[in-house]
Write an enzyme that holds these catalytic residues in place. Structure first.
Site, PDB file in Angstrom:
ATOM      1  N   ARG A 163       0.809  -1.230   0.000  1.00 22.47           N
ATOM      2  CA  ARG A 163       0.000   0.000   0.000  1.00 22.47           C
ATOM      3  C   ARG A 163       0.840   1.277   0.000  1.00 22.47           C
ATOM      4  O   ARG A 163       0.416   2.296   0.534  1.00 22.47           O
ATOM      5  CB  ARG A 163      -0.933   0.060   1.220  1.00 22.47           C
ATOM      6  CG  ARG A 163      -1.981  -1.011   1.295  1.00 22.47           C
ATOM      7  CD  ARG A 163      -2.992  -0.889   0.156  1.00 22.47           C
ATOM      8  NE  ARG A 163      -4.152  -1.707   0.419  1.00 22.47           N
ATOM      9  CZ  ARG A 163      -4.227  -3.015   0.139  1.00 22.47           C
ATOM     10  NH1 ARG A 163      -3.209  -3.628  -0.429  1.00 22.47           N
ATOM     11  NH2 ARG A 163      -5.321  -3.685   0.408  1.00 22.47           N
ATOM     12  N   SER A 233     -10.714  -0.565   3.666  1.00 24.18           N
ATOM     13  CA  SER A 233      -9.932  -0.813   4.886  1.00 24.18           C
ATOM     14  C   SER A 233      -9.502   0.526   5.474  1.00 24.18           C
ATOM     15  O   SER A 233      -8.859   1.316   4.782  1.00 24.18           O
ATOM     16  CB  SER A 233      -8.669  -1.601   4.570  1.00 24.18           C
ATOM     17  OG  SER A 233      -8.979  -2.868   4.083  1.00 24.18           O
ATOM     18  N   GLU A 329      -4.926   3.669   6.675  1.00 19.05           N
ATOM     19  CA  GLU A 329      -4.625   3.599   5.244  1.00 19.05           C
ATOM     20  C   GLU A 329      -5.266   4.813   4.566  1.00 19.05           C
ATOM     21  O   GLU A 329      -4.799   5.298   3.536  1.00 19.05           O
ATOM     22  CB  GLU A 329      -5.209   2.304   4.659  1.00 19.05           C
ATOM     23  CG  GLU A 329      -5.016   2.220   3.173  1.00 19.05           C
ATOM     24  CD  GLU A 329      -5.516   0.922   2.533  1.00 19.05           C
ATOM     25  OE1 GLU A 329      -5.873  -0.025   3.238  1.00 19.05           O
ATOM     26  OE2 GLU A 329      -5.541   0.892   1.303  1.00 19.05           O
TER      27      GLU A 329
HETATM   28  N1  EPU Z   1     -10.503 -11.435  10.563  1.00 18.71           N
HETATM   29  C1  EPU Z   1     -11.052 -11.546  11.811  1.00 18.71           C
HETATM   30  N2  EPU Z   1     -12.323 -11.066  11.979  1.00 18.71           N
HETATM   31  C2  EPU Z   1     -13.029 -10.520  10.983  1.00 18.71           C
HETATM   32  C3  EPU Z   1     -12.457 -10.393   9.707  1.00 18.71           C
HETATM   33  C4  EPU Z   1     -11.174 -10.860   9.514  1.00 18.71           C
HETATM   34  O1  EPU Z   1     -10.451 -12.052  12.737  1.00 18.71           O
HETATM   35  O2  EPU Z   1     -14.165 -10.112  11.217  1.00 18.71           O
HETATM   36  C5  EPU Z   1      -9.133 -11.946  10.370  1.00 18.71           C
HETATM   37  C6  EPU Z   1      -9.153 -13.330   9.766  1.00 18.71           C
HETATM   38  O3  EPU Z   1      -8.136 -14.087  10.383  1.00 18.71           O
HETATM   39  C7  EPU Z   1      -8.775 -13.102   8.330  1.00 18.71           C
HETATM   40  C8  EPU Z   1      -7.845 -11.919   8.471  1.00 18.71           C
HETATM   41  O4  EPU Z   1      -8.421 -11.128   9.498  1.00 18.71           O
HETATM   42  O5  EPU Z   1      -8.148 -14.192   7.774  1.00 18.71           O
HETATM   43  C9  EPU Z   1      -7.666 -11.110   7.245  1.00 18.71           C
HETATM   44  O6  EPU Z   1      -8.923 -10.707   6.726  1.00 18.71           O
HETATM   45  P1  EPU Z   1      -9.094 -10.521   5.144  1.00 18.71           P
HETATM   46  O7  EPU Z   1      -8.543 -11.670   4.412  1.00 18.71           O
HETATM   47  O8  EPU Z   1     -10.495 -10.127   4.894  1.00 18.71           O
HETATM   48  O9  EPU Z   1      -8.123  -9.381   4.750  1.00 18.71           O
HETATM   49  P2  EPU Z   1      -7.738  -8.056   5.451  1.00 18.71           P
HETATM   50  O10 EPU Z   1      -6.354  -8.154   5.959  1.00 18.71           O
HETATM   51  O11 EPU Z   1      -8.779  -7.668   6.381  1.00 18.71           O
HETATM   52  C10 EPU Z   1      -6.745  -7.120   3.202  1.00 18.71           C
HETATM   53  C11 EPU Z   1      -6.808  -5.813   2.484  1.00 18.71           C
HETATM   54  C12 EPU Z   1      -8.100  -5.675   1.708  1.00 18.71           C
HETATM   55  C13 EPU Z   1      -8.161  -6.820   0.712  1.00 18.71           C
HETATM   56  C14 EPU Z   1      -8.098  -8.141   1.475  1.00 18.71           C
HETATM   57  C15 EPU Z   1      -8.020  -9.310   0.544  1.00 18.71           C
HETATM   58  C16 EPU Z   1      -5.487  -4.258   3.788  1.00 18.71           C
HETATM   59  C17 EPU Z   1      -5.486  -3.089   4.693  1.00 18.71           C
HETATM   60  N3  EPU Z   1      -6.677  -4.707   3.419  1.00 18.71           N
HETATM   61  O12 EPU Z   1      -7.773  -7.071   4.176  1.00 18.71           O
HETATM   62  O13 EPU Z   1      -8.039  -4.457   1.001  1.00 18.71           O
HETATM   63  O14 EPU Z   1      -9.356  -6.763  -0.047  1.00 18.71           O
HETATM   64  O15 EPU Z   1      -6.892  -8.170   2.281  1.00 18.71           O
HETATM   65  O16 EPU Z   1      -6.793  -9.340  -0.093  1.00 18.71           O
HETATM   66  O17 EPU Z   1      -4.433  -4.762   3.415  1.00 18.71           O
HETATM   67  C18 EPU Z   1      -8.581  -2.124   1.119  1.00 18.71           C
HETATM   68  O18 EPU Z   1      -7.375  -1.898   1.076  1.00 18.71           O
HETATM   69  O19 EPU Z   1      -9.431  -1.192   1.187  1.00 18.71           O
HETATM   70  C19 EPU Z   1      -9.054  -3.508   1.146  1.00 18.71           C
HETATM   71  C20 EPU Z   1     -10.330  -3.843   1.316  1.00 18.71           C
END
Ligand code: EPU
Length: 334
Positions: A163, A233, A329
């Site tokens: 990012r 995010s 972010e």
């Molecule tokens: N999780 C929880 N509780 C929840 C949701 C998630 O514990 O309610 C934990 C789970 O362990 C899950 C982990 O968080 O495996 C990661 O969640 P997720 O895979 O949804 O990804 P994220 O880290 O929350 C990132 C990006 C998203 C992108 C997704 C998929 C960032 C800041 N965000 O989210 O990007 O779509 O991965 O690749 O890196 C954005 O930047 O606006 C965005 C949505």
């Protein structure tokens, strides 16, 4: 070309009521040059804006917002079954992805349905489901804001990281992106190992089935910007020292993580925030999205102060409990 005192409530995805002193759409590099010239003559501060999907306007913007509507597309074949696709900065990112998928060009399908524009993708290095924009960007066409000259910079020179890029740090304000050239493949090439993507896609992936799977997953987790305002995010996932991670693991054996390198580990901020039971909590019109706690939504009448305060409260509690600093972010625009 410049519109004065514009209501920009619906020109950024948070949908928080606010105004800008000036707004201008431009459809070519020449028009952008003229606008920058005029901004200089009038001593106006200026800032490029795409879909406004990563911005939080903290107050009225007292300058000129420059909005690209450049939607050119130039395709150049290369000799190793790849093509270079140069897209104007004003393309809506997901329209561009949909076009690539429909043409059979591989590389951006995992980035389906991300709000924003092509121009912003190169600044922000958008990423999802194991792919980042910098994996497929070849070069970026720019207009330098001081000399008003055009130049092209190779992706390898932009210090791309999670990012981030030099456009957000050392080069902040120095260039405006006018087009981005992507290197896409004509041969099937899939990235399906992130989370449950492979199981949603099924055994026989196609470009369209990957795009559909990504859209389905995103729709389940993330609010639709035209239904519930947000900036995706709100925080970036923190990267911490492995020693720190090992200590936390003793207390939280189920804490998920992604290895960055031998010394560093990335922790999902969503897990940290969820663990502290922030889901669904609100402050004024700002709320932690129940389906994805990394997202702060505008439930209808949020003011920027509500969002900022809620974000600070979340960050404070994450720090107190885990000793981890989480940073937004989202760009705060003053
Ligand atoms: N999780 C929880 N509780 C929840 C949701 C998630 O514990 O309610 C934990 C789970 O362990 C899950 C982990 O968080 O495996 C990661 O969640 P997720 O895979 O949804 O990804 P994220 O880290 O929350 C990132 C990006 C998203 C992108 C997704 C998929 C960032 C800041 N965000 O989210 O990007 O779509 O991965 O690749 O890196 C954005 O930047 O606006 C965005 C949505």
């Amino acid at each position: 070309m410049i519109q004065e005192n514009i209501d920009i409530t619906h020109r950024h995805t948070f949908g928080i009521a606010t105004e800008a002193k000036a707004w201008a759409d431009y459809n070519s590099v020449d028009e952008l040059r003229q606008l920058l010239q005029e901004a200089k003559e009038r001593d106006l501060t200026f800032m490029p804006i795409g879909e406004g999907s990563n911005l939080l306007f903290v107050r009225r913007y007292d300058g000129l917002l420059l909005h690209s509507t450049i939607k050119t597309l130039n395709v150049t074949p290369t000799d190793n079954n790849e093509i270079l696709v140069q897209a104007g900065s004003g393309w809506i990112w997901d329209d561009f992805v949909a076009h690539c998928v429909s043409q059979g060009w591989y590389g951006v399908e995992n980035l389906s349905y991300i709000p924003g524009t092509v121009g912003a993708s190169a600044v922000q290095n958008v990423g999802a489901y194991g792919v980042e924009a910098c994996d497929v960007i070849d070069s970026i066409s720019l207009l330098a804001t001081d000399t008003l000259k055009e130049c092209t910079i190779k992706a390898s020179e932009c210090n791309y990281g999670y990012r981030t890029s030099l456009f957000k740090t050392d080069w902040k304000g120095m260039y405006i992106v006018t087009a981005v050239t992507f290197r896409l493949s004509l041969n099937p090439r899939y990235t399906l190992d992130y989370g449950n993507l492979r199981s949603v896609v099924g055994d026989t992936p196609t470009l369209s089935s990957v795009r559909e799977a990504v859209i389905k997953i995103r729709q389940q987790k993330l609010p639709e910007p035209n239904e519930l305002g947000s900036a995706g995010s709100f925080f970036v996932n923190p990267v911490i020292a492995r020693e720190h991670y090992n200590k936390l693991l003793e207390k939280y054996p189920n804490m998920p993580h992604y290895d960055v390198d031998t010394d560093r580990v990335k922790i999902p901020a969503a897990w940290l925030i969820d663990h502290l039971e922030w889901k669904g909590k609100s402050l004024g019109g700002a709320m932690v999205y129940p389906q994805q706690p990394l997202v702060i939504v505008n439930t209808g009448n949020a003011r920027a102060g509500h969002v900022v305060q809620l974000a600070q409260d979340i960050a404070f509690s994450v720090f107190e409990n885990f000793g981890i600093i989480i940073t937004p972010e989202v760009n705060y625009i003053h």
